[in-house]
Design a protein around this motif. Structure first.
Motif, PDB file in Angstrom:
ATOM      1  N   VAL A  17     -20.881 -21.804 -32.056  1.00 56.54           N
ATOM      2  CA  VAL A  17     -21.154 -21.094 -30.809  1.00 56.54           C
ATOM      3  C   VAL A  17     -22.663 -21.016 -30.616  1.00 56.54           C
ATOM      4  O   VAL A  17     -23.394 -20.652 -31.537  1.00 56.54           O
ATOM      5  N   VAL A  18     -23.111 -21.368 -29.422  1.00 57.06           N
ATOM      6  CA  VAL A  18     -24.509 -21.231 -29.041  1.00 57.06           C
ATOM      7  C   VAL A  18     -24.570 -20.203 -27.921  1.00 57.06           C
ATOM      8  O   VAL A  18     -23.838 -20.299 -26.929  1.00 57.06           O
ATOM      9  N   VAL A  19     -25.436 -19.208 -28.095  1.00 57.58           N
ATOM     10  CA  VAL A  19     -25.625 -18.179 -27.074  1.00 57.58           C
ATOM     11  C   VAL A  19     -27.044 -18.323 -26.543  1.00 57.58           C
ATOM     12  O   VAL A  19     -28.008 -18.239 -27.305  1.00 57.58           O
ATOM     13  N   ARG A  20     -27.156 -18.561 -25.245  1.00 53.79           N
ATOM     14  CA  ARG A  20     -28.469 -18.658 -24.591  1.00 53.79           C
ATOM     15  C   ARG A  20     -28.597 -17.512 -23.607  1.00 53.79           C
ATOM     16  O   ARG A  20     -27.807 -17.388 -22.682  1.00 53.79           O
ATOM     17  N   VAL A  21     -29.586 -16.686 -23.829  1.00 55.49           N
ATOM     18  CA  VAL A  21     -29.912 -15.593 -22.918  1.00 55.49           C
ATOM     19  C   VAL A  21     -31.418 -15.624 -22.741  1.00 55.49           C
ATOM     20  O   VAL A  21     -32.162 -15.595 -23.725  1.00 55.49           O
ATOM     21  N   GLY A  22     -31.860 -15.703 -21.499  1.00 55.44           N
ATOM     22  CA  GLY A  22     -33.297 -15.834 -21.265  1.00 55.44           C
ATOM     23  C   GLY A  22     -33.786 -17.151 -21.825  1.00 55.44           C
ATOM     24  O   GLY A  22     -33.140 -18.183 -21.679  1.00 55.44           O
TER      25      GLY A  22
END
Length: 94
Positions: A17-22
C-alpha cells in the motif's frame, strides 16, 4: 491517494500500500486473511476495497507517518476498538 496492490494470493493475502498525502508518501505491507475479509465486508467487497477502506479509516484518525509499516488488518481494532463497527461506512463511501 491510497494505492493498494495485491502481492500475495495465499492466505493471508498480502498487499503493498502506498499512501500519498500532500508531497509525501508512505509505504506499507498489509496482510488480510480471506475469512476476515469475508466477515468484515459480509462478502460484498473485494479484499483490495477492504484494505483501501481500512486505510481511509486510519487516515481519519492519524497521519500517514503514524500507520505501521507492516501489519495485519485485524491489528487495527487493538488501536481503534471502533474499527469493525465503523468499517461498513468506509466501504460504502468508495
Amino acid at each position: 491517494m491510497i494505492k493498494v496492490e495485491r502481492v500475495s494470493d495465499g492466505d493471508p493475502l498480502g498487499f503493498d500500500v502506498v499512501v500519498r498525502v500532500g508531497s509525501g508518501e508512505t509505504r506499507h505491507h498489509v496482510t488480510l486473511a480471506r475469512d476476515t475479509c469475508k466477515r468484515l465486508t459480509m462478502g460484498t467487497h473485494t479484499p483490495e476495497h477492504c484494505v483501501t477502506a481500512a486505510f481511509q479509516f486510519l487516515l481519519d484518525r492519524e497521519p500517514k507517518e503514524s500507520i505501521l509499516s507492516h501489519f495485519d488488518v485485524t491489528v487495527i481494532s487493538r488501536y481503534f476498538p471502533e474499527f469493525e463497527r465503523e468499517l461498513p461506512r468506509y466501504l460504502s463511501r468508495s
